[in-house]
Design a protein around this motif. Sequence first.
Motif, short mmCIF file in Angstrom:
data_model
loop_
_atom_site.label_atom_id
_atom_site.label_comp_id
_atom_site.label_asym_id
_atom_site.label_seq_id
_atom_site.Cartn_x
_atom_site.Cartn_y
_atom_site.Cartn_z
N ARG A 1 -1.74 -6.34 4.81
CA ARG A 1 -1.42 -5.43 3.71
C ARG A 1 -1.28 -6.18 2.39
O ARG A 1 -1.58 -5.64 1.33
CB ARG A 1 -0.12 -4.69 4.03
N THR B 1 -3.59 0.52 5.54
CA THR B 1 -3.07 1.26 4.39
C THR B 1 -2.80 0.28 3.26
O THR B 1 -2.09 -0.70 3.43
CB THR B 1 -1.77 2.00 4.76
N VAL B 2 -3.40 0.55 2.11
CA VAL B 2 -3.30 -0.38 0.99
C VAL B 2 -2.92 0.39 -0.27
O VAL B 2 -3.12 1.60 -0.38
CB VAL B 2 -4.63 -1.12 0.75
N ASP B 3 -2.35 -0.32 -1.23
CA ASP B 3 -2.13 0.26 -2.54
C ASP B 3 -3.48 0.58 -3.16
O ASP B 3 -4.42 -0.20 -3.08
CB ASP B 3 -1.37 -0.71 -3.44
N ASP B 4 -3.56 1.74 -3.80
CA ASP B 4 -4.82 2.15 -4.40
C ASP B 4 -4.93 1.60 -5.81
O ASP B 4 -4.37 2.16 -6.75
CB ASP B 4 -4.95 3.67 -4.43
N ASP C 1 -1.61 6.99 -4.65
CA ASP C 1 -0.68 5.88 -4.48
C ASP C 1 -1.17 4.89 -3.43
O ASP C 1 -1.09 3.68 -3.61
CB ASP C 1 0.70 6.41 -4.09
N GLU C 2 -1.67 5.43 -2.30
CA GLU C 2 -2.15 4.59 -1.22
C GLU C 2 -3.41 5.21 -0.63
O GLU C 2 -3.64 6.41 -0.77
CB GLU C 2 -1.10 4.44 -0.11
N ARG C 3 -4.19 4.39 0.03
CA ARG C 3 -5.35 4.91 0.75
C ARG C 3 -5.56 4.06 1.99
O ARG C 3 -5.07 2.93 2.11
CB ARG C 3 -6.60 4.93 -0.12
N GLU C 4 -6.31 4.64 2.93
CA GLU C 4 -6.64 3.91 4.14
C GLU C 4 -8.05 3.34 4.04
O GLU C 4 -8.97 4.01 3.57
CB GLU C 4 -6.53 4.83 5.36
#
Length: 357
Positions: A8, A309-312, A318-321
């Motif tokens: 992550r 799951t990472v910060d977008d 906010d986040e995306r996979e």
Amino acid sequence: MAAAAPVRDRIVPVRRPPACQYADMRILRILAALVIAVAALSACAPTPQPQPTADAATPTSTPMPRPSAPPTGPVLAYDGECASVFADPAAVLGFDAEALPGDADLPTGLVTLGGLKCSWVAVGGTFEAVTLMALPVTQVPEELRSRFATTACEWSFDTPYCHLAGSVGETWVMVSKRALDEVGTPPDLAPVLAAALERAATVPAPIAATPTDEWWDSVDCATVEQAAGIAEVYAPATFEPGYPAGFGSWPTDGMLASTDQWCPWYSYETSEAVWMNLLPGAGSQWDDVDFTGATPVDVVGAEAAVLVTVDDNLGLVDEREVLYATDGTNVLRIQMSPIPLEDLAARVFAGMADAGR
């Protein structure tokens, strides 16, 4: 190779679009977010939408030669360690610097070529940064070697960046830094390159991985679009190749396309996007990645797959996979799709196999 940080902390949604990402990543993330925010607002307007810009065009890969010798490598430049490039980064770079996470512990096309990318940013938020990229000389086109044999500045990501490159033995190194002003006044990169080459002469030269028959060959977005049935799976919406806002380019993007091909599609009807990267030969890196925190998933046609799951950093959510999947030889990375990422990945693996790629 040094112990990897949790996934992550290391994986970001876009390497280049891969390629790619490069000098002063903090600035580039801000620029990318601003550009896409404008594009997103434009997509909602009732007026007709423009076709994808020339900036969004992706390089077409050239197949790597397939020698008859047994597969080897890759051997990474500087032993795959950014910390080993400069004994005292502050003294060489001229500012108090901290290193950004490198690429050696992620499945990337650059690693497949034996390359290493390192970035150092100034402590204290002054936005001063230097990026270094090292590759085997044999992987670098003569045009690129000649182009940056002396310092040359070019616009990338709406910012003028200056580059200087050279080689020692079988190692080619390019150092890059923002121009001193908007006119493109170059900084003095000679001492930085000299220090990098001096160190490169003391470590094993990088070697690209040897392609095998199992590598995806001639990976280009048109082939992927047809093999995966992009038009059929997203019907009735129409998806056009490219993306409505360009992300600029970096001098090395073209030569990296053979091992890290970014393929985007965009629908002006639904304002949805499909983003994927195909990484021929990167499966050999899979066991070196610390996927702590990732969620294992099943993908038909893949030996292993995970959702991260990472910060977008694109500023859209906010986040995306992000899906990473491997068939044991190649790696597929998907981060945008209107259908489940696992379903699209299965179509890509099946389509590439049926196409004899």
